[in-house]
Scaffold this motif. Structure first.
Motif, PDB file in Angstrom:
ATOM      1  N   TYR A   1       1.085  -0.629   0.579  1.00 13.58           N
ATOM      2  CA  TYR A   1       0.138  -0.118   0.227  1.00 13.58           C
ATOM      3  C   TYR A   1       0.567   1.397  -0.171  1.00 13.58           C
TER       4      TYR A   1
ATOM      5  N   ASP B   1      -1.477   7.179  -2.167  1.00 13.65           N
ATOM      6  CA  ASP B   1      -1.259   6.276  -2.944  1.00 13.65           C
ATOM      7  C   ASP B   1      -0.906   7.587  -4.481  1.00 13.65           C
TER       8      ASP B   1
ATOM      9  N   LYS C   1      -9.091   0.496   2.915  1.00 12.29           N
ATOM     10  CA  LYS C   1      -7.743  -0.635   2.881  1.00 12.29           C
ATOM     11  C   LYS C   1      -8.340  -1.184   4.241  1.00 12.29           C
TER      12      LYS C   1
ATOM     13  N   PHE D   1      -5.747  -3.794   5.663  1.00 13.85           N
ATOM     14  CA  PHE D   1      -4.708  -3.711   5.791  1.00 13.85           C
ATOM     15  C   PHE D   1      -4.632  -5.127   6.601  1.00 13.85           C
TER      16      PHE D   1
ATOM     17  N   ASP E   1       1.490  -7.185   4.362  1.00 20.40           N
ATOM     18  CA  ASP E   1       1.488  -6.062   3.748  1.00 20.40           C
ATOM     19  C   ASP E   1       2.585  -5.421   3.831  1.00 20.40           C
TER      20      ASP E   1
ATOM     21  N   GLY F   1      -7.763  -3.694  -1.119  1.00 21.65           N
ATOM     22  CA  GLY F   1      -7.123  -2.474  -1.853  1.00 21.65           C
ATOM     23  C   GLY F   1      -6.752  -3.398  -3.317  1.00 21.65           C
TER      24      GLY F   1
ATOM     25  N   SER G   1      -1.372  -4.707  -6.447  1.00 25.36           N
ATOM     26  CA  SER G   1      -0.506  -3.972  -7.514  1.00 25.36           C
ATOM     27  C   SER G   1       0.626  -4.563  -8.769  1.00 25.36           C
TER      28      SER G   1
END
Length: 183
Positions: A25, A29, A48, A50, A54, A157, A160
């Motif tokens: 995260y 952003d 989010k 978490f 993470d 979230g 990625s």
């Protein structure tokens, strides 16, 4: 029977790969960790979910900002005189290795008061796919005292690009493992 054994070995291998990676995260952003009073880090964190495993990544201009892990009391009062640690690189990745609350502020005078602070809440309940991290542990700050309203329910979230690369790698390895068992 051999096919079942081969599939079980493959699934075990993929599970081992999965448990070692979590979501990264980036705080704020695309805006990053900045003293922009128009950005609400509390709202950002509330969207989010978490988990242990993470990583929280702070990207900022190190000449103008820093990252401090502080107690709940110092988070509330924006007191930067007794941090648990300070980071000043401008690109700090902090792995989450334990559940709890992590209270981060910017220690530059006036920045925290302007809203450059974030409460990262990591629940004690295990995630659907438990994750672990071999990185050094961060000690979470104690939870606030009873009587505080709970945060809104978070949502997961976006994955990625690193997660997509890991999935591609897993598929590549799985194909190789299956090819080995085919002969």
């Amino acid at each position: 029977m051999a096919l079942v054994k081969n599939v079980m070995v493959l699934l075990s291998f993929l599970a081992l790969i999965e448990v070692s990676f979590g979501v990264v995260y980036e705080v704020g952003d695309s805006r990053g960790w900045t003293n922009d009073s128009n950005f609400d880090y509390k709202s950002w964190a509330s969207t989010k979910e978490f988990r242990v495993g993470d990583t929280i990544r702070f990207v900022y201009n190190p000449i103008e900002n820093n990252v401090m892990l502080v107690s709940y009391e110092n988070y509330k009062s924006c007191n930067s005189t007794d941090p648990k640690f300070v980071r000043i690189s401008g690109n700090d990745s902090l792995p989450i290795t334990k559940p709890g609350h992590y209270y981060y502020i910017c220690g530059v005078p006036g920045h925290c008061e302007d809203g450059q602070k974030v409460d990262i809440r990591v629940p004690k309940t295990p995630s659907p796919t438990p994750k672990s991290s071999p990185s050094p542990s961060l000690s979470p700050s104690p939870s606030p005292s009873e009587g505080h309203a709970p945060a809104p329910a978070p949502s997961k979230g976006s994955p990625s690009s690193i997660q997509y690369h890991l999935l591609a790698f897993q598929l590549f390895i799985a194909t190789g493992v299956l090819a080995c068992f085919a002969f």
